[in-house]
Design a protein around this motif. Structure first.
Motif, PDB file in Angstrom:
ATOM      1  N   THR A   1     -21.726  -1.441 -54.950  1.00  0.00           N
ATOM      2  CA  THR A   1     -20.853  -0.904 -55.987  1.00  0.00           C
ATOM      3  C   THR A   1     -19.613  -0.322 -55.303  1.00  0.00           C
ATOM      4  N   PRO A   2     -18.476  -0.251 -56.003  1.00  0.00           N
ATOM      5  CA  PRO A   2     -17.276   0.292 -55.351  1.00  0.00           C
ATOM      6  C   PRO A   2     -17.449   1.757 -55.006  1.00  0.00           C
ATOM      7  N   PRO A   3     -16.813   2.207 -53.932  1.00  0.00           N
ATOM      8  CA  PRO A   3     -16.836   3.639 -53.638  1.00  0.00           C
ATOM      9  C   PRO A   3     -16.232   4.442 -54.778  1.00  0.00           C
ATOM     10  N   ASP A   4     -16.507   5.724 -54.790  1.00  0.00           N
ATOM     11  CA  ASP A   4     -15.937   6.600 -55.812  1.00  0.00           C
ATOM     12  C   ASP A   4     -14.458   6.833 -55.539  1.00  0.00           C
ATOM     13  N   TYR A   5     -13.694   7.021 -56.602  1.00  0.00           N
ATOM     14  CA  TYR A   5     -12.270   7.339 -56.492  1.00  0.00           C
ATOM     15  C   TYR A   5     -12.066   8.810 -56.857  1.00  0.00           C
ATOM     16  N   ASP A   6     -11.309   9.518 -56.039  1.00  0.00           N
ATOM     17  CA  ASP A   6     -11.071  10.945 -56.247  1.00  0.00           C
ATOM     18  C   ASP A   6      -9.692  11.132 -56.866  1.00  0.00           C
ATOM     19  N   GLU A   7      -9.646  11.417 -58.154  1.00  0.00           N
ATOM     20  CA  GLU A   7      -8.368  11.569 -58.849  1.00  0.00           C
ATOM     21  C   GLU A   7      -7.598  12.810 -58.400  1.00  0.00           C
ATOM     22  N   VAL A   8      -8.295  13.824 -57.919  1.00  0.00           N
ATOM     23  CA  VAL A   8      -7.607  15.025 -57.439  1.00  0.00           C
ATOM     24  C   VAL A   8      -6.735  14.687 -56.245  1.00  0.00           C
ATOM     25  N   ARG A   9      -7.261  13.846 -55.341  1.00  0.00           N
ATOM     26  CA  ARG A   9      -6.506  13.456 -54.147  1.00  0.00           C
ATOM     27  C   ARG A   9      -5.624  12.234 -54.396  1.00  0.00           C
ATOM     28  N   GLY A  10      -6.113  11.317 -55.211  1.00  0.00           N
ATOM     29  CA  GLY A  10      -5.413  10.049 -55.376  1.00  0.00           C
ATOM     30  C   GLY A  10      -4.384  10.025 -56.488  1.00  0.00           C
ATOM     31  N   LYS A  11      -4.553  10.899 -57.480  1.00  0.00           N
ATOM     32  CA  LYS A  11      -3.562  11.092 -58.538  1.00  0.00           C
ATOM     33  C   LYS A  11      -3.455   9.957 -59.556  1.00  0.00           C
ATOM     34  N   SER A  12      -4.214   8.873 -59.424  1.00  0.00           N
ATOM     35  CA  SER A  12      -4.176   7.814 -60.445  1.00  0.00           C
ATOM     36  C   SER A  12      -5.072   8.235 -61.607  1.00  0.00           C
ATOM     37  N   VAL A  13      -4.461   8.597 -62.712  1.00  0.00           N
ATOM     38  CA  VAL A  13      -5.184   9.177 -63.840  1.00  0.00           C
ATOM     39  C   VAL A  13      -6.140   8.157 -64.442  1.00  0.00           C
ATOM     40  N   ALA A  14      -7.367   8.594 -64.685  1.00  0.00           N
ATOM     41  CA  ALA A  14      -8.419   7.806 -65.351  1.00  0.00           C
ATOM     42  C   ALA A  14      -8.974   6.678 -64.487  1.00  0.00           C
ATOM     43  N   TYR A  15      -8.622   6.640 -63.211  1.00  0.00           N
ATOM     44  CA  TYR A  15      -9.121   5.530 -62.388  1.00  0.00           C
ATOM     45  C   TYR A  15     -10.568   5.726 -61.946  1.00  0.00           C
ATOM     46  N   ALA A  16     -11.007   6.978 -61.873  1.00  0.00           N
ATOM     47  CA  ALA A  16     -12.414   7.213 -61.544  1.00  0.00           C
ATOM     48  C   ALA A  16     -13.315   6.580 -62.592  1.00  0.00           C
ATOM     49  N   ALA A  17     -12.908   6.652 -63.861  1.00  0.00           N
ATOM     50  CA  ALA A  17     -13.700   6.050 -64.942  1.00  0.00           C
ATOM     51  C   ALA A  17     -13.713   4.533 -64.838  1.00  0.00           C
ATOM     52  N   VAL A  18     -12.641   3.943 -64.327  1.00  0.00           N
ATOM     53  CA  VAL A  18     -12.602   2.489 -64.118  1.00  0.00           C
ATOM     54  C   VAL A  18     -13.695   2.080 -63.136  1.00  0.00           C
ATOM     55  N   LEU A  19     -13.781   2.803 -62.032  1.00  0.00           N
ATOM     56  CA  LEU A  19     -14.779   2.447 -61.020  1.00  0.00           C
ATOM     57  C   LEU A  19     -16.199   2.788 -61.470  1.00  0.00           C
ATOM     58  N   ASP A  20     -16.333   3.800 -62.323  1.00  0.00           N
ATOM     59  CA  ASP A  20     -17.638   4.030 -62.964  1.00  0.00           C
ATOM     60  C   ASP A  20     -18.057   2.778 -63.740  1.00  0.00           C
ATOM     61  N   SER A  21     -17.141   2.219 -64.501  1.00  0.00           N
ATOM     62  CA  SER A  21     -17.449   1.036 -65.323  1.00  0.00           C
ATOM     63  C   SER A  21     -17.768  -0.167 -64.449  1.00  0.00           C
ATOM     64  N   TYR A  22     -17.010  -0.347 -63.378  1.00  0.00           N
ATOM     65  CA  TYR A  22     -17.260  -1.476 -62.481  1.00  0.00           C
ATOM     66  C   TYR A  22     -18.633  -1.332 -61.809  1.00  0.00           C
ATOM     67  N   ALA A  23     -18.950  -0.108 -61.396  1.00  0.00           N
ATOM     68  CA  ALA A  23     -20.250   0.143 -60.769  1.00  0.00           C
ATOM     69  C   ALA A  23     -21.382  -0.076 -61.768  1.00  0.00           C
ATOM     70  N   ASP A  24     -21.202   0.414 -62.996  1.00  0.00           N
ATOM     71  CA  ASP A  24     -22.241   0.248 -64.021  1.00  0.00           C
ATOM     72  C   ASP A  24     -22.491  -1.229 -64.309  1.00  0.00           C
ATOM     73  N   TRP A  25     -21.433  -2.019 -64.330  1.00  0.00           N
ATOM     74  CA  TRP A  25     -21.598  -3.450 -64.593  1.00  0.00           C
ATOM     75  C   TRP A  25     -22.405  -4.123 -63.484  1.00  0.00           C
ATOM     76  N   LEU A  26     -22.078  -3.801 -62.230  1.00  0.00           N
ATOM     77  CA  LEU A  26     -22.824  -4.382 -61.114  1.00  0.00           C
ATOM     78  C   LEU A  26     -24.294  -3.966 -61.159  1.00  0.00           C
ATOM     79  N   LEU A  27     -24.548  -2.708 -61.464  1.00  0.00           N
ATOM     80  CA  LEU A  27     -25.931  -2.254 -61.572  1.00  0.00           C
ATOM     81  C   LEU A  27     -26.633  -2.933 -62.746  1.00  0.00           C
ATOM     82  N   GLY A  28     -25.884  -3.247 -63.795  1.00  0.00           N
ATOM     83  CA  GLY A  28     -26.446  -4.016 -64.900  1.00  0.00           C
ATOM     84  C   GLY A  28     -26.821  -5.428 -64.489  1.00  0.00           C
ATOM     85  N   MET A  29     -26.021  -6.036 -63.604  1.00  0.00           N
ATOM     86  CA  MET A  29     -26.348  -7.376 -63.105  1.00  0.00           C
ATOM     87  C   MET A  29     -27.619  -7.343 -62.257  1.00  0.00           C
TER      88      MET A  29
END
Length: 315
Positions: free
Chosen positions: A151-179
């Motif tokens: 699954t993709p590593p976690d994204y830290d929005e506090v350090r990275g500043k891309s708003v809502a991107y942590a939730a994107v990687l949550d979704s990508y990780a959840d999909w892979l775990l679903g597979m």
């Protein structure tokens, strides 16, 4: 040879073979790591190699790192990437060459961090990621190799500043775990262990009114601790359960007298071969070191191997 000693040696050999089979399966000799800059950095792959080779010094396993910075499996690239110097590399362009030349028995694939191009979740970008992963999975399986997705590593929005991107990687990780559940894919979760560790430390920062902790200083690229979390998840999945209580690669090799020197040599050898393999397989990303020709790199590899062997099995 004394019969009792011979019997003991036979038992040890059987246990060794059974353990290795359980963890890496018979026939696995060439292990390939694919991914983006996090994989290219190499730490987690180096830690996996360093640990496994100490446990099974006679197994003659080859660990090949062909991570490529900026790469996606989705084929997407944001406008102005790298200041407009070049679009993100696309794994579709090079995978066939990589598989043909490296001939892996096992592939670890870690994508997702770049695939949403640091924008909020969108169904079209999400579908591109799914399509890319499905394609990668099928292409590797066609060769007869085994593929294990991370699954993709976690994204830290506090350090990275891309708003809502942590939730994107949550979704990508959840999909892979679903597979993993739906199609019985082999999937190792590194995303949520990293996220759990990050959030726990953020709570400590809040308690002390500080902003001192970072698993990845830029929100994307994990430091040594983050890479160890990734390596530890891989090693535990392969059956090395004792690793779950090790705080770092050096501690996990505490039976070695010169563990720091050994890990340094493994990393030096991996970096040498990574650059050589990337050059040999003709990646298209600008700005990377030009590797030595494979024959020359393999000659240097052999010299480093002798030094590594002397640390694993000191006389």
């Amino acid at each position: 040879m004394n019969k009792s000693i011979r019997a003991s040696l036979v038992i040890v050999l059987i246990v060794f073979q059974q353990s290795l089979s359980a963890q890496l399966a018979p026939g696995i000799k060439r292990i390939l790591f694919l991914g983006n800059s996090i994989t290219w950095a190499g730490n987690y792959a180096n830690y996996v190699e360093a640990y496994v080779n100490v446990q099974y010094p006679g197994a003659q396993l080859a660990f090949i790192n062909l991570g490529l910075p900026s790469e996606t499996v989705s084929g997407l690239s944001e406008p102005g990437h790298a200041g407009g110097a070049f679009p993100r590399p696309d794994l579709h362009e090079r995978l066939a060459r990589v598989l043909e030349q490296t001939k892996p028995d096992l592939v670890f694939a870690c994508y997702g961090m770049n695939d949403g191009i640091y924008l909020p979740l969108h169904k079209d970008r999400f579908q591109k990621f799914k399509d890319g992963i499905n394609w990668l999975h099928n292409e590797v399986e066609k060769t007869g190799a085994r593929i294990i997705h991370l699954t993709p590593p976690d994204y830290d929005e506090v350090r990275g500043k891309s708003v809502a991107y942590a939730a994107v990687l949550d979704s990508y990780a959840d999909w892979l775990l679903g597979m993993k559940r739906q199609l019985r894919w082999e999937v190792i979760d590194i995303h949520y262990p990293m996220k759990k560790y990050l959030l726990a430390h953020r709570k400590v920062d809040e308690q002390f009114h500080l902003d001192g902790f970072a698993l990845a200083q830029d929100g994307v690229h994990p430091g040594e601790t983050g890479h160890w979390i990734i390596a530890r998840q891989i090693l535990a999945y392969l059956g090395f359960k004792e690793i779950e209580r090790s705080a770092g690669i050096i501690e996990s090799l505490k039976q070695m007298k010169n563990a720091p020197q050994y890990v340094k040599l493994v990393s030096e050898r991996q970096n040498l071969m990574r650059d050589a393999w990337l050059t040999a397989t003709k990646h298209l990303r600008p700005g990377l070191p030009v590797g030595l020709p494979l024959i020359e790199a393999q000659s240097k590899w052999a010299g480093l191997q002798q030094r590594i062997d002397s640390l694993i099995n000191p006389r």
